[in-house]
Design a protein around this motif. Structure first.
Motif, PDB file in Angstrom:
ATOM      1  N   PRO A   1       0.797  -1.241   0.000  1.00 30.89           N
ATOM      2  CA  PRO A   1       0.000   0.000   0.000  1.00 30.89           C
ATOM      3  C   PRO A   1       0.826   1.285   0.000  1.00 30.89           C
ATOM      4  O   PRO A   1       0.329   2.338  -0.388  1.00 30.89           O
ATOM      5  N   THR A   2       2.097   1.209   0.405  1.00 32.91           N
ATOM      6  CA  THR A   2       2.950   2.400   0.376  1.00 32.91           C
ATOM      7  C   THR A   2       3.717   2.530  -0.931  1.00 32.91           C
ATOM      8  O   THR A   2       4.450   3.500  -1.118  1.00 32.91           O
ATOM      9  N   GLY A   3       3.571   1.538  -1.822  1.00 29.92           N
ATOM     10  CA  GLY A   3       4.243   1.595  -3.110  1.00 29.92           C
ATOM     11  C   GLY A   3       5.544   0.827  -3.199  1.00 29.92           C
ATOM     12  O   GLY A   3       6.211   0.855  -4.234  1.00 29.92           O
ATOM     13  N   ARG A   4       5.924   0.106  -2.158  1.00 33.09           N
ATOM     14  CA  ARG A   4       7.161  -0.676  -2.187  1.00 33.09           C
ATOM     15  C   ARG A   4       6.947  -1.960  -2.980  1.00 33.09           C
ATOM     16  O   ARG A   4       5.926  -2.616  -2.857  1.00 33.09           O
ATOM     17  N   ASP A   5       7.944  -2.318  -3.819  1.00 31.82           N
ATOM     18  CA  ASP A   5       7.864  -3.573  -4.560  1.00 31.82           C
ATOM     19  C   ASP A   5       7.877  -4.749  -3.597  1.00 31.82           C
ATOM     20  O   ASP A   5       8.598  -4.751  -2.598  1.00 31.82           O
ATOM     21  N   GLN A   6       7.092  -5.768  -3.952  1.00 34.15           N
ATOM     22  CA  GLN A   6       6.920  -6.891  -3.039  1.00 34.15           C
ATOM     23  C   GLN A   6       6.756  -8.184  -3.814  1.00 34.15           C
ATOM     24  O   GLN A   6       6.136  -8.224  -4.873  1.00 34.15           O
ATOM     25  N   LEU A   7       7.346  -9.270  -3.273  1.00 38.47           N
ATOM     26  CA  LEU A   7       7.157 -10.604  -3.823  1.00 38.47           C
ATOM     27  C   LEU A   7       6.501 -11.449  -2.736  1.00 38.47           C
ATOM     28  O   LEU A   7       7.131 -11.803  -1.736  1.00 38.47           O
ATOM     29  N   ALA A   8       5.222 -11.746  -2.924  1.00 39.53           N
ATOM     30  CA  ALA A   8       4.440 -12.515  -1.946  1.00 39.53           C
ATOM     31  C   ALA A   8       3.677 -13.579  -2.709  1.00 39.53           C
ATOM     32  O   ALA A   8       2.653 -13.292  -3.323  1.00 39.53           O
ATOM     33  N   LEU A   9       4.174 -14.822  -2.681  1.00 47.41           N
ATOM     34  CA  LEU A   9       3.687 -15.863  -3.574  1.00 47.41           C
ATOM     35  C   LEU A   9       2.661 -16.808  -2.976  1.00 47.41           C
ATOM     36  O   LEU A   9       2.001 -17.545  -3.694  1.00 47.41           O
ATOM     37  N   VAL A  10       2.538 -16.843  -1.664  1.00 47.46           N
ATOM     38  CA  VAL A  10       1.611 -17.788  -1.045  1.00 47.46           C
ATOM     39  C   VAL A  10       0.172 -17.292  -1.253  1.00 47.46           C
ATOM     40  O   VAL A  10      -0.120 -16.121  -0.990  1.00 47.46           O
ATOM     41  N   PRO A  11      -0.731 -18.145  -1.721  1.00 50.45           N
ATOM     42  CA  PRO A  11      -2.117 -17.702  -1.944  1.00 50.45           C
ATOM     43  C   PRO A  11      -2.738 -17.109  -0.683  1.00 50.45           C
ATOM     44  O   PRO A  11      -2.513 -17.597   0.431  1.00 50.45           O
ATOM     45  N   GLY A  12      -3.534 -16.061  -0.876  1.00 46.66           N
ATOM     46  CA  GLY A  12      -4.155 -15.389   0.263  1.00 46.66           C
ATOM     47  C   GLY A  12      -5.024 -16.316   1.092  1.00 46.66           C
ATOM     48  O   GLY A  12      -5.079 -16.201   2.321  1.00 46.66           O
TER      49      GLY A  12
END
Length: 264
Positions: free
Chosen positions: A21-32
């Protein structure tokens, strides 16, 4: 198999790259959905081990503060996915601690209310913990800890016969304690501070109380870091960073009607 792994890993990296939400790049692969399941499992474990507080006054206060914080999520961070419902529990535990988990779970220990002098200080902690969930910090950290191949196995893209079943079992165990046993990085903590400060201010809680809360937390440790602070940045660095954000947070608060949830 290696070619298939490389291809799928490349595809999931491309599709998995996102922004917080702050605009930082993120890699989050686990399904919500899987993260929500982990959060629910961890919360259930907590409820089985620690009784809920029967103090109706304190329960009402915690519910009120958390509700006001959650109502501001859509205003401050529009488009950010969040659980449809939240379960908020005040635990009968003297340790000054709090946490929020994927799946809409918030836990606050009674001991935190002895350190937080007023509603705004308690809102600073709850806002910070909710921010971790909104920014998917647990997902990001779990992705980093497991590595891409283990994540792919976790979501069922590879068979258990690939030789990594034991690692996946360990991953599931880690996931069950997500947000409790798995420490966040300094970048996550700083981002949660920024988001939490905005949430508390726009919800009607004086953001200036956030710095006093961290001073109280440090003092409560009597020279030793509290469990809540053990994986967090140095409190002086945190206070300095919050003070630098105060010029942006104060106008948000000044445009609201201050909230009273029953400060002692």
């Amino acid at each position: 198999m290696k070619t298939r792994l490389l291809l799928l890993a490349t595809l999931i990296l491309i599709s998995g790259c996102d922004k917080t939400p702050t605009g930082r790049d993120q890699l989050a692969l686990v399904p919500g959905s899987m993260m929500a399941q982990f959060g629910s499992q961890a919360f259930l474990q907590m409820q089985q081990q620690i009784p809920a507080s029967e103090n109706t006054t304190r329960n009402a206060r915690v519910q009120c503060i958390a509700r006001e914080i959650l109502l501001e999520v859509g205003n401050r961070f529009p488009g950010t996915p969040m659980p449809d419902t939240w379960e908020i529990v005040l635990f009968d535990d003297p340790t000054p601690n709090a946490f929020a988990l994927p799946g809409g779970k918030i836990g606050v220990n009674q001991g935190l209310l002895d350190v937080a002098d007023n509603d705004a200080q308690l809102a600073a902690v709850i806002g910070h913990e909710v921010a971790h969930v909104l920014a998917r910090h647990g997902n990001e950290r779990l992705t980093q800890e497991l590595g891409i191949k283990a994540v792919l196995l976790l979501v069922g893209l590879f068979s258990e016969g690939d030789g990594d079943s034991e690692r996946i079992i360990q991953a599931l165990g880690l996931g069950a304690h997500l947000g409790i046993a798995l420490p966040f990085s300094r970048a996550h903590e700083e981002e949660a501070d920024v988001m939490g400060l905005e949430l508390m201010a726009s919800a009607g809680f004086d953001p200036r109380e956030s710095t006093q809360l961290w001073r109280n937390m440090a003092a409560a440790g009597d020279g030793q870091p509290l469990e809540f602070l053990s994986t967090h940045p140095n409190h002086e660095s945190r206070i300095e960073a919050l003070e630098q954000r105060m010029d942006a947070a104060l106008p948000l608060y000044q445009r609201t009607t201050p909230v009273d949830c029953g400060s002692p």
